[in-house]
Each structure stands twice: as structure tokens, then as C-alpha cells.
Design an enzyme around this catalytic site. Structure first.
Site, PDB file in Angstrom:
ATOM      1  N   GLU A 276       0.892  -1.166   0.000  1.00  0.00           N
ATOM      2  CA  GLU A 276       0.000   0.000   0.000  1.00  0.00           C
ATOM      3  C   GLU A 276       0.924   1.208   0.000  1.00  0.00           C
ATOM      4  O   GLU A 276       1.607   1.462   0.989  1.00  0.00           O
ATOM      5  CB  GLU A 276      -0.928  -0.047   1.212  1.00  0.00           C
ATOM      6  N   CYS A 310      -1.668   8.810   2.916  1.00  0.00           N
ATOM      7  CA  CYS A 310      -1.373   8.345   1.561  1.00  0.00           C
ATOM      8  C   CYS A 310      -2.496   8.703   0.604  1.00  0.00           C
ATOM      9  O   CYS A 310      -2.277   8.954  -0.571  1.00  0.00           O
ATOM     10  CB  CYS A 310      -1.100   6.843   1.568  1.00  0.00           C
TER      11      CYS A 310
END
Ligand code: ADP
Ligand code: MG
Length: 504
Positions: A276, A310
Site C-alpha cells: 500500500e 497516503c
């Protein structure tokens, strides 16, 4: 190493008493947590942990190096192969995850306070993180006894079925922006599926996971099931990525390190990999919106968690008819965010995690200015010893400017105009990333068309940064491989066995 001081661990105790700025006192473990015990590292090395809101050292923690990773992996492998864990009925794994969730509830104030101290995030957001952890543990507790295979009718003289089996020892490497939430997203599915874990928190933020180690023991997890090793990426992290006995590695962090992890898996034992990674997510505002509502979400999209997210909505695109109004309203809204002491209940934006990160963000603002960007607001630090940066909006940014293409990972947002759907799809999809995105509109048709055409793992409509344990999260393109959360994440932590019985 990333501005973090390595020190001797020879005389460092295994725990220390900490009094937090909000008066909360607790015993902070400092050791490596292996086989349900706190131990020192074999090399007697340690490293300093700094509070980003003061710039001062809080304490030091023992450092795991490759030899310690070997010990932790052996403990995890024994637990998986021979320990009580290997025979535990799946429902019991769910009970343990629920107990851990109960203990998070009981310790919510301490846990949130440690996050604020070590990461610098605002306490009100840190509490939200802990609530997210609890939700994640309870969600995967529910899955533990609902993971099963299928029977396939292939012919009358065979009996064929599949089983969803755990993979074994999982290495989990997590970042510093959500130290406990990323811990929960990793532990929840790995444990529900029956694996054992060697977890490496980020070297910037090891404290909360070590405190959680005491809760793991208290919850009753058998020794070796969850091991927590503080250490540096290039040493302990690298040892995990290359380890021959680790069968799966899950990583959250930068795209650059993600590539390294994948290469390490390929060069060692082809362990399964989920990644990720970074993002540069578009947040799109059409001209039919209620401007105040849309601005609330674009503000939250980029400045939530000090921009260290993110999925941050770091590229705002506004349709030309409302562009000037949105810029003015967004600027006003950004300036109203309370930035400062993370322990003040009213604070929305705390400190950036480290001096390195703080300087990197300020450098990006300079790069943007050099590229011709106009600083609509912010663009400078707070006058403070800590690593605080004012919410920053950059306009007049071109598509191929670095500040439009590269992940800044701080409270810095670009804002630009678009004409119509085709134009904004081209712009929105115009980076190598594809983690998240959002569209704000009152038109259902526009919302659905734009959602269909955006190349991103998540599309938020009339909201931003809205997560739930049931909703898969992950990236298209260079934003990653695999999905976390939801039923999807069970695939990362199980492998399928086919049994084919000849009845003839
Ligand atoms: P950032 O640069 O934003 O700090 P990183 O991707 O470097 O993000 O860090 C995320 C996690 O990856 C941390 O736990 C870090 O220790 C770890 N890490 C960094 N480099 C490596 C590496 N070469 N191998 C394995 N893990 C690493
Ligand atoms: Mg810290």
C-alpha cells in the site's frame, strides 16, 4: 539514519515511566516483544524517539537487527507449526481479537495520548485512530470463523473441495503516519486467518505498538503469535523482506521502498507481497456544488492528519465557473484550521512527524514557488520548536510541475481549474499513482461517470477520507498491489488448497 540517533542499548532498561503533557502517566515498554516477552536486542543497540511537537527526545527503545528478526521469526514459526495457536478453533481467534478491542477501549486515552506524543498528531484525531483500530479488530473478529472453502461437483466418482488455509509467518512493515491504525489493518486479517506475525513499526513512531504488546499478552494471545520488533528499515525491515521463513510480507509506505520489498521477495523465497504505497489523489469539484460543503471536504481531504495521509486529496480541481469562489472559500477555511499543540483539544493539525519530513515539505514549497506557483495561503512554518507547517494552498501549478506530480506528504495542496468531464478525467488520471480520488457534485450522472472513469482504488463522492473496516482500500498503478480491509484482505492472508478424492 533518517535523522534518528542510534545509541547504546547496553544500560537501557526494558521499560520507563512516562508522564504525558495531558497528565496521563503510564509505563512505556522499550524492549523487543518476542514470544510474549520484552527482551533486548542481540547487538545491544537502541535508538532515540523524538516528540515532533517539541523536537525533544522522549526516550530510547531497543533496536532489532537481523539476528533479532531471526529469533522473532523462529518464535512465530513455532507458534504457527506447533504452539496452541496451530490447534485453536477459528472462533477462538475471533474471541482474542475482540478481547484486544476491549482492551483498546479501556486504554483509549493512553493509546491516543501516546500517538499524539510520538507522531505529533492532534489528540482529537488520535482518538479517531483508536476507534478505527477497535472497529477493525471487531470486524475481523467476525470473519475468523467464516473463512471456508467450497465443494466442487466435478464428476460422480470424485469428491473435490477447497480449503482456505493460513500462509504462515507474516512480516508486516508499517509507516509512521497512523502507527496504530496501520498496525490494526495488518494484524486484524492476518490473525483472523490464523497466521502468526512479525511486525515492524516505523522507527519514527515505535511507542504505541510497544504499549499494545502488553495488551496482546493481557488479551491472552499465545506466545509467538504476534511479535513486535522496533528497528530501522534498511536493517530490520530489510531482514524481514529477505527472510526465507517469512511466507508473506505486507508493507505500507513509500513507493520507492515498496519496489525494494518486491525485489527482496523475488530474490529470496518469493514470499507473497501486498503493498500500500503513495498517492497524489485528485479531489474534483463541479460547479453545481454547495461551495461551503465542498470546501469542508477539500479542507479535510488535504489537511486531515497534517497532510500525512497516503490518500490525501492533494490535487484539487475546480470547474472554471466556481473556481475563484472556491479558492477564496478554501483559503478562508484553511486559515481557520487550528494548528499547534497536539494535546490541545481544539487543535486540528499537529506537528509533522520529524525534522526530516518537515524540511522535505518546506523544500517542496520552495520547488513549487520556483516552478511559478502562487502561495494562496501558508507556505511557511509556525514559529515554534516543533515541526509545524501552516496549511498551504498552491495555485498556478501546471500538470507536469513536480508539486503536481510528486507526493509531498504534508499540508500542501495544489488547486487548478478544469472545463468539463473529459478535461478533468485527463487531469485526474495524469499521474503514475492511483490510490484515491473524489468528486463533488449534485448530479448523480456526473458522479457515476466520473467514478467510472477515474483510475483509482477508491472514489469518494461528496466526502473525503471516509474509511470503514468493511470497505477495501488500495491502489491502482504505482499506488500498490492488493487491497487492505474488507473481505478482500482475507485473500492476502490465506492460500487455497484443492483436495481431489477419487471415489471410483
Ligand atoms: P518514509 O520515507 O515516508 O518514512 P518508508 O517507506 O521509508 O516511508 O517507511 C515505511 C516503513 O518501511 C518503515 O517501517 C520503514 O522502517 C520501512 N523501510 C524503509 N526502508 C526499508 C527497506 N529497505 N526494507 C524494508 N523496510 C523498509
Ligand atoms: Mg516520534
Amino acid at each position: 539514519m533518517a535523522g534518528i540517533e542510534q545509541v547504546s542499548g547496553a544500560n537501557l532498561p526494558l521499560s520507563t515511566h512516562i508522564k504525558l503533557p495531558n497528565g496521563v502517566e503510564y509505563e512505556q515498554p522499550l524492549g523487543l516483544f518476542i514470544n510474549n516477552e520484552f527482551v533486548t536486542g542481540k547487538a545491544s543497540s537502541a535508538f532515540e524517539v523524538t516528540s515532533p511537537s517539541s523536537g525533544k527526545v522522549i526516550c530510547s527503545v531497543h533496536e532489532a537487527q537481523a539476528a533479532d528478526i531471526d529469533i522473532a521469526v523462529d518464535a512465530a514459526e513455532r507458534a504457527f507449526e506447533e504452539g496452541p495457536w496451530s490447534k485453536l478453533p477459528p472462533a477462538e481467534r475471533g474471541i482474542l481479537l475482540n478481547k484486544l478491542a476491549d482492551l483498546f477501549e479501556e486504554n483509549l486515552t493512553i493509546l491516543a495520548s501516546i500517538e499524539s506524543l510520538d507522531n505529533g498528531k492532534a489528540i482529537q484525531l488520535a482518538r479517531g485512530d483508536i476507534a478505527g483500530c477497535i472497529g477493525c479488530f471487531r470486524y475481523y473478529a467476525g470473519w475468523a470463523d467464516k473463512i471456508h472453502g467450497k465443494v466442487m461437483d466435478v464428476s460422480s466418482d470424485t469428491f473435490c473441495y477447497t480449503k482456505q488455509e493460513p500462509i504462515g509467518v507474516c512480516g508486516q512493515i508499517i509507516p509512521w503516519n497512523f502507527p496504530l491504525l496501520m498496525f490494526a489493518w495488518k494484524i486484524g486479517p492476518a490473525i483472523a486467518c490464523g497466521n502468526t506475525v512479525v511486525m515492524k513499526p516505523a522507527e519514527q513512531t515505535p511507542l504505541s505498538a510497544l504499549f499494545v504488546a502488553t495488551l496482546i499478552k493481557e488479551a491472552g494471545f499465545p506466545p509467538g503469535v504476534i511479535n513486535i520488533v522496533s528497528g530501522f528499515g534498511r536493517d530490520a525491515g530489510n531482514a524481514i523482506a529477505y527472510h526465507m521463513k517469512i511466507k508473506k510480507v505486507a508493507f505500507t509506505g513509500s513507493t520507492m521502498v515498496g519496489r525494494t520489498i518486491m525485489k527482496a521477495a523475488a530474490e529470496s523465497n518469493l514470499k507473497k507481497v501486498t503493498l500500500e504505497l503513495g498517492g497524489k489523489s485528485p479531489n474534483i469539484v463541479f460547479d453545481d456544488v454547495d461551495i461551503d460543503r465542498a470546501v469542508e471536504w477539500i479542507n479535510f481531504g488535504i489537511f486531515y492528519n497534517s497532510g500525512e495521509v497516503c490518500s490525501a486529496g492533494s490535487r484539487v480541481y475546480v470547474q472554471e465557473g466556481v473556481y475563484d469562489k472556491v479558492v477564496a472559500a478554501f483559503k478562508k477555511r484553511a486559515e481557520a484550521n487550528i494548528v499547534g499543540n497536539p494535546f490541545d483539544e481544539k487543535t486540528f493539525q499537529g506537528a509533522q512527524v520529524s525534522k526530516v519530513q518537515y524540511e522535505r515539505i518546506l523544500k517542496y514549497i520552495e520547488i513549487g514557488k520556483g516552478e511559478g506557483a502562487k502561495v494562496e495561503t501558508g507556505g511557511e512554518p509556525l514559529d515554534s520548536d516543533g515541526y509545524f507547517i501552516k496549511p498551504t494552498i498552491l495555485s498556478n501549478v501546471k500538470m507536469d510541475d513536480r508539486v503536481m506530480q510528486e507526493e509531498i506528504f504534508g499540508p500542501v495542496c495544489t488547486i487548478a481549474k478544469f472545463t468539463d468531464i473529459d478535461d478533468v478525467i485527463k487531469k485526474g488520471n495524469g499521474t503514475n499513482y492511483g490510490l484515491a480520488s473524489a468528486v463533488h457534485t449534485k448530479s448523480l450522472n456526473t458522479a457515476i461517470e466520473v467514478s467510472n472513469r477515474l483510475k483509482a482504488g477508491t472514489v469518494w463522492v461528496n466526502c473525503y477520507n471516509s474509511f470503514h473496516a468493511a470497505l477495501p482500500f488500495g491502489g491502482y498503478g504505482e499506488s500498490g498491489i492488493g487491497r487492505e480491509l474488507g473481505k478482500e484482505a482475507l485473500k492476502n492472508y490465506t492460500q487455497v488448497k484443492t483436495v481431489n478424492i477419487n471415489l471410483a
